[in-house]
Design a protein around this motif. Structure first.
Motif, PDB file in Angstrom:
ATOM      1  N   ALA A   1       0.825  -1.209   0.000  1.00 45.29           N
ATOM      2  CA  ALA A   1       0.000   0.000   0.000  1.00 45.29           C
ATOM      3  C   ALA A   1       0.860   1.258   0.000  1.00 45.29           C
ATOM      4  CB  ALA A   1      -0.932  -0.001   1.212  1.00 45.29           C
ATOM      5  N   GLN A   2       2.062   1.181   0.581  1.00 42.76           N
ATOM      6  CA  GLN A   2       2.997   2.304   0.558  1.00 42.76           C
ATOM      7  C   GLN A   2       3.837   2.324  -0.716  1.00 42.76           C
ATOM      8  OE1 GLN A   2       3.036   4.565   3.163  1.00 42.76           O
ATOM      9  NE2 GLN A   2       1.332   3.399   4.003  1.00 42.76           N
ATOM     10  N   ARG A   3       3.642   1.303  -1.568  1.00 40.71           N
ATOM     11  CA  ARG A   3       4.407   1.141  -2.814  1.00 40.71           C
ATOM     12  C   ARG A   3       5.909   1.096  -2.537  1.00 40.71           C
ATOM     13  NH1 ARG A   3       1.247   1.380  -7.398  1.00 40.71           N
ATOM     14  NH2 ARG A   3      -0.897   2.065  -6.982  1.00 40.71           N
ATOM     15  N   ILE A   4       6.262   0.375  -1.474  1.00 40.83           N
ATOM     16  CA  ILE A   4       7.667   0.147  -1.138  1.00 40.83           C
ATOM     17  C   ILE A   4       8.095  -1.153  -1.806  1.00 40.83           C
ATOM     18  CG2 ILE A   4       9.266  -0.377   0.747  1.00 40.83           C
ATOM     19  CD1 ILE A   4       7.528   1.472   2.506  1.00 40.83           C
ATOM     20  N   GLY A   5       9.091  -1.077  -2.678  1.00 41.96           N
ATOM     21  CA  GLY A   5       9.489  -2.225  -3.484  1.00 41.96           C
ATOM     22  C   GLY A   5      10.496  -3.135  -2.832  1.00 41.96           C
ATOM     23  N   ALA A   6      11.140  -2.707  -1.760  1.00 40.37           N
ATOM     24  CA  ALA A   6      12.122  -3.547  -1.074  1.00 40.37           C
ATOM     25  C   ALA A   6      12.425  -2.949   0.287  1.00 40.37           C
ATOM     26  CB  ALA A   6      13.409  -3.672  -1.896  1.00 40.37           C
ATOM     27  N   THR A   7      12.884  -3.792   1.185  1.00 40.29           N
ATOM     28  CA  THR A   7      13.400  -3.340   2.475  1.00 40.29           C
ATOM     29  C   THR A   7      14.882  -3.701   2.516  1.00 40.29           C
ATOM     30  OG1 THR A   7      12.851  -5.435   3.570  1.00 40.29           O
ATOM     31  CG2 THR A   7      11.177  -3.707   3.580  1.00 40.29           C
ATOM     32  N   GLY A   8      15.576  -3.211   3.511  1.00 40.18           N
ATOM     33  CA  GLY A   8      16.994  -3.543   3.563  1.00 40.18           C
ATOM     34  C   GLY A   8      17.682  -2.994   4.794  1.00 40.18           C
ATOM     35  N   THR A   9      18.912  -3.452   4.975  1.00 38.72           N
ATOM     36  CA  THR A   9      19.762  -3.007   6.077  1.00 38.72           C
ATOM     37  C   THR A   9      21.014  -2.371   5.500  1.00 38.72           C
ATOM     38  OG1 THR A   9      18.961  -4.845   7.443  1.00 38.72           O
ATOM     39  CG2 THR A   9      20.964  -3.724   8.168  1.00 38.72           C
ATOM     40  N   VAL A  10      21.303  -1.173   5.946  1.00 39.20           N
ATOM     41  CA  VAL A  10      22.473  -0.440   5.452  1.00 39.20           C
ATOM     42  C   VAL A  10      23.725  -0.964   6.146  1.00 39.20           C
ATOM     43  CG1 VAL A  10      23.552   1.825   5.205  1.00 39.20           C
ATOM     44  CG2 VAL A  10      21.069   1.591   4.987  1.00 39.20           C
ATOM     45  N   LYS A  11      24.737  -1.283   5.344  1.00 42.88           N
ATOM     46  CA  LYS A  11      26.011  -1.756   5.877  1.00 42.88           C
ATOM     47  C   LYS A  11      27.054  -0.645   5.955  1.00 42.88           C
ATOM     48  CE  LYS A  11      24.427  -5.943   6.096  1.00 42.88           C
ATOM     49  NZ  LYS A  11      24.128  -6.563   7.400  1.00 42.88           N
ATOM     50  N   ALA A  12      27.003   0.281   5.011  1.00 47.74           N
ATOM     51  CA  ALA A  12      27.946   1.400   4.984  1.00 47.74           C
ATOM     52  C   ALA A  12      27.372   2.478   4.075  1.00 47.74           C
ATOM     53  CB  ALA A  12      29.324   0.949   4.491  1.00 47.74           C
ATOM     54  N   GLY A  13      27.924   3.669   4.165  1.00 44.86           N
ATOM     55  CA  GLY A  13      27.436   4.730   3.295  1.00 44.86           C
ATOM     56  C   GLY A  13      28.176   6.020   3.493  1.00 44.86           C
ATOM     57  N   HIS A  14      28.043   6.905   2.525  1.00 51.80           N
ATOM     58  CA  HIS A  14      28.611   8.239   2.676  1.00 51.80           C
ATOM     59  C   HIS A  14      27.690   9.252   2.015  1.00 51.80           C
ATOM     60  CE1 HIS A  14      30.465   6.626  -1.064  1.00 51.80           C
ATOM     61  NE2 HIS A  14      30.202   7.842  -1.524  1.00 51.80           N
ATOM     62  N   LEU A  15      27.694  10.436   2.571  1.00 54.21           N
ATOM     63  CA  LEU A  15      26.795  11.500   2.138  1.00 54.21           C
ATOM     64  C   LEU A  15      27.278  12.079   0.816  1.00 54.21           C
ATOM     65  CD1 LEU A  15      24.380  13.378   2.884  1.00 54.21           C
ATOM     66  CD2 LEU A  15      26.044  14.847   4.043  1.00 54.21           C
ATOM     67  N   LEU A  16      26.339  12.184  -0.132  1.00 54.48           N
ATOM     68  CA  LEU A  16      26.646  12.780  -1.422  1.00 54.48           C
ATOM     69  C   LEU A  16      26.225  14.235  -1.507  1.00 54.48           C
ATOM     70  CD1 LEU A  16      25.539   9.926  -3.868  1.00 54.48           C
ATOM     71  CD2 LEU A  16      27.852  10.458  -3.096  1.00 54.48           C
ATOM     72  N   GLN A  17      25.077  14.545  -0.881  1.00 52.04           N
ATOM     73  CA  GLN A  17      24.526  15.889  -1.008  1.00 52.04           C
ATOM     74  C   GLN A  17      23.778  16.240   0.265  1.00 52.04           C
ATOM     75  OE1 GLN A  17      22.342  16.537  -4.686  1.00 52.04           O
ATOM     76  NE2 GLN A  17      20.976  17.987  -3.676  1.00 52.04           N
ATOM     77  N   PRO A  18      24.030  17.388   0.848  1.00 55.39           N
ATOM     78  CA  PRO A  18      23.336  17.758   2.097  1.00 55.39           C
ATOM     79  C   PRO A  18      21.856  18.013   1.857  1.00 55.39           C
ATOM     80  CG  PRO A  18      24.655  19.581   1.279  1.00 55.39           C
ATOM     81  CD  PRO A  18      25.003  18.411   0.420  1.00 55.39           C
ATOM     82  N   ALA A  19      21.139  18.091   2.939  1.00 51.32           N
ATOM     83  CA  ALA A  19      19.687  18.258   2.858  1.00 51.32           C
ATOM     84  C   ALA A  19      19.345  19.630   2.310  1.00 51.32           C
ATOM     85  CB  ALA A  19      19.063  18.071   4.237  1.00 51.32           C
TER      86      ALA A  19
END
Length: 740
Positions: free
Chosen positions: A152-170
């Motif tokens: 109903a939320q049209r969410i196509g997948a769930t997941g767990t983040v292992k690592a990441g880095h910011l590309l663009q500030p809010a």
């Protein structure tokens, strides 16, 4: 016109009850044939159009799900955080949109969790390494359907983040809302800043588990979460402001007051909706409000029911999957009940009579709906809402909105929020007293005929007082309130292996008794005992447990025990590690070899007395009924299996609950040969970090020609001991949104 609207609504709503979606080419045929139908067949045309549109929209959402080949894989991807991130269970949870990956096509919208994450904010763009999973939820009788909610939320997948880095500030509106939430949470609102944020921004993460229990027990959840009521409230205040100025003669004569009142009301509601993130309930409320204002402006001669049907169809045409959400049904049924109660009545009611009758109608009329949606029923709701609705609507919300608006002014905004917080403190004190006196009631799920009888009874009781035989409605309600329960016959037992993720919980029912073997896991604030086990027991009509048997003290087996113990009477608690459990349970150690009989069903218990602490100390239970038996083994390892074999204890069983969720440390070949089961049940979590069940153990099960049942693949599993019937997995009950 009304017939066509009813037909269109029927076609759109039919989607909710489909076991499977028809192929797309089949849906296009009736659409192409609409032009050939004669004019008098327009209701059929409306129905076919609504049905086809709903199915095509649902199929598009299903096609957007993560590809099966990527299920469980870790990929690098990019996307933007939308909505307000939530802090729950030691993780930040958020939605990611505009998702892209260099090598794979991914769903447009993901729901992710990040443990030990840096602080993330709405509007930021990140590059993340995510272990992705197809939308999947636990499947249990009469329980919340997480997969339907995700679709109903049209969410196509769930997941767990292992690592990441910011590309663009809010940046943009999302960033502004996040900053405003941070400011509200720092406001001096007498400990209720989180509740203020829920009212202003729709961010309910500031409400504690105790708050949610109080709101649920008193039927006032709708007051503290942004809903149609808040949108309509603000619109009503703005409409009343213009109407009042016009009545006093203070409104400019050159401007017609009614169009201006309607326009200002809708603009205010839309602005409030955007402030709250314009989520699905808010969008639904804005659509309904637009139709009502248009009706007030130009079409009052059409009566009340036509605009309600227009609003219903407008919401479903915009989002056909709205019918999968409980809020959709509750909001439209509530409006319909008010229309039924207040339209066509002779004479006038005083304001307090109208207010009390509205609360009475809501409680009685929504009773069957809550039951159908597997939601608890609050009998304190009429009194609680009688007090809380004006308190929140007239005092708290205006102060909270005005205080938020005036935050840039020194002291003034904070002072108004402090006052709103004080009013909320008083409100929760009163609601807490009511909740302690009359907690929410989870009714046993009735058969269809009993539920239909209850619907008829509620409608009859809501008819005007002069209608003959109105009291018959009470008699029609009784089968729904106290439905007939189907207990096992003497000499038989019903076994339900619950789907609780990476853990274990098994209900054993006889004709007059009930035993729970393990109570599901608890990880931080996520308690499957409270969220799954206890509600399922109540919906099944289990109001007390004769025995709670916790195999050992590991949290995936005993974590939910406190919630179960607190939620219903438990005659006795036993465990293989009784001293390791909370004192409130009063657990006693399992005997080395104990046996008893209930209603012609034999129970036999064993524990390795020389076992070290932990998994080998698990209590083992064998249940025999009608010449058929099941063996429940906890987390015993191969050393405990060897001790069990050497003890001479009768192991032969038809059904085996896989020791330690199918880990490599258990299920020795000698043990399996001694049990001689024809089927094994594995209780585990999807993509669990332990790799259960181990491929080597699965190969061993197949080598022994065991039928393998898995809660991930089958959901909760019913076994009728004594009938020799095949097991029934709830995931096999067809739902078009359910992952097979």
């Amino acid at each position: 016109m009304r017939t066509g609207l009813l037909a269109l609504a029927a076609g759109l709503l039919l989607l909710r009850f489909l076991p499977a979606l028809p192929p797309a080419w089949l849906l296009l045929l009736p659409v192409a044939g609409l032009m050939l139908l004669p004019f008098r067949s327009y209701p059929l045309a409306f129905f076919l159009f609504g049905f086809s549109w709903a199915c095509l929209s649902a199929q598009a959402a299903l096609d957007e799900r993560l590809a099966p080949a990527l299920d469980g894989r870790t990929l690098w991807l990019e996307g933007q955080i939308v909505g307000l991130p939530e802090q729950a269970d030691g993780a930040q949870r958020f939605q990611l949109e505009a998702v892209s990956s260099r090598r794979h096509a991914l769903p447009e919208r993901l729901r992710l969790g990040w443990y030990g994450a840096p602080q993330v904010h709405a509007g930021e763009r990140w590059r993340l390494a995510v272990k992705l999973k197809r939308p999947r939820g636990l499947v249990n009788p009469h329980a919340f359907d997480y997969e339907a909610w995700l679709l109903a939320q049209r969410i196509g997948a769930t997941g767990t983040v292992k690592a990441g880095h910011l590309l663009q500030p809010a940046s943009g509106a999302a960033s502004w809302r996040d900053a405003l939430r941070a400011r509200l949470l720092q406001s001096p609102a007498q400990g209720r800043s989180g509740t203020i944020a829920a009212l202003v921004l729709g961010d309910d993460t500031g409400l504690s588990a105790a708050d949610w229990r109080v709101l649920q027990d008193t039927g006032t959840v709708h007051l503290l979460v942004i809903s149609g009521q808040h949108i309509v409230l603000l619109a009503g205040l703005l409409y009343a402001l213009v109407a009042g100025l016009a009545r006093l003669g203070w409104w400019p004569q050159r401007l017609p007051w009614l169009p201006c009142a309607c326009a200002l009301a809708f603009a205010g509601a839309l602005g409030y909706g955007l402030l709250a993130g314009f989520e699905v309930p808010v969008r639904r409320a804005c659509v309904m409000l637009a139709v009502v204002l248009l009706w007030r402006l130009r079409f009052r001669h059409l009566g009340v029911w036509t605009p309600l049907l227009l609003a219903l169809n407008a919401v479903l045409l915009v989002e056909p999957l709205a019918s999968l959400q409980a809020g959709f049904w509750l909001s439209f049924v509530a409006v319909a009940l008010l229309a039924l109660v207040f339209s066509g009545r002779l004479g006038r009611w005083t304001w307090w009579q109208s207010w009390w009758r509205a609360q009475w109608a809501m409680t009685l009329g929504l009773f069957p709906v809550l039951l159908a949606l597997n939601l608890p029923v609050s009998f304190s709701a009429p009194l609680a809402n009688l007090l809380a609705v004006p308190w929140v609507s007239v005092l708290v919300v205006p102060l909270a909105l005005l205080g938020t608006l005036l935050l840039p002014l020194p002291w003034i905004g904070d002072a108004l929020l402090w006052l709103a917080g004080g009013l909320l403190v008083v409100l929760f004190e009163v609601l807490g007293k009511l909740a302690s006196l009359w907690p929410a009631w989870v009714l046993s799920a009735p058969p269809l005929w009993a539920w239909l009888s209850g619907v008829a009874g509620a409608l009859v009781l809501l008819l005007p007082a002069g209608v003959p035989l109105r009291g018959l409605g009470l008699a029609l309600l009784l089968p729904m309130l106290w439905p007939p329960l189907q207990h096992p016959l003497p000499g038989q037992a019903r076994v339900l292996v619950l789907d609780v993720g990476q853990g274990s919980a098994v209900l054993v029912q006889t004709a007059e008794h009930a035993l729970l073997y393990d109570a599901g896991p608890r990880n931080g604030g996520f308690d499957q005992g409270a969220r799954t086990v206890l509600p399922v027991l109540r919906h099944l009509g289990v109001n007390r447990l004769d025995q709670l048997l916790l195999s050992h003290a590991d949290s995936d087996h005993s974590g939910g025990a406190e919630a179960v113990f607190s939620g219903m009477p438990v005659s006795a608690v036993f465990s293989g590690e009784a001293t390791e459990l909370p004192l409130m349970l009063g657990a006693r150690p399992c005997a080395e070899d104990a046996s008893w009989s209930w209603d012609g069903v034999e129970f036999r218990l064993w524990r390795w007395q020389q076992a070290p602490e932990g998994n080998p100390a698990s209590c083992i239970l064998r249940v025999s009924a009608g010449g058929e038996s099941v063996l429940l083994t906890g987390d015993i390892d191969q050393a405990a299996e060897l001790a069990l074999l050497q003890s001479g204890w009768p192991l032969r069983s038809d059904w085996l609950l896989a020791p330690h969720h199918g880990s490599r440390s258990s299920s020795s070949l000698a043990f399996l040969k001694a049990v001689q089961a024809h089927a094994v049940v594995i209780s585990r979590g999807n993509h669990n970090p332990y790799g259960h069940p181990h491929p080597q153990i699965l190969a061993r099960y197949r080598q022994q020609q065991l039928q393998i049942h898995d809660t991930v693949e089958d959901g909760a599993l019913w076994i009728e001991l004594g009938s020799r019937d095949a097991a029934h997995g709830m995931r096999n009950e067809a739902r078009f949104w359910r992952e097979k």
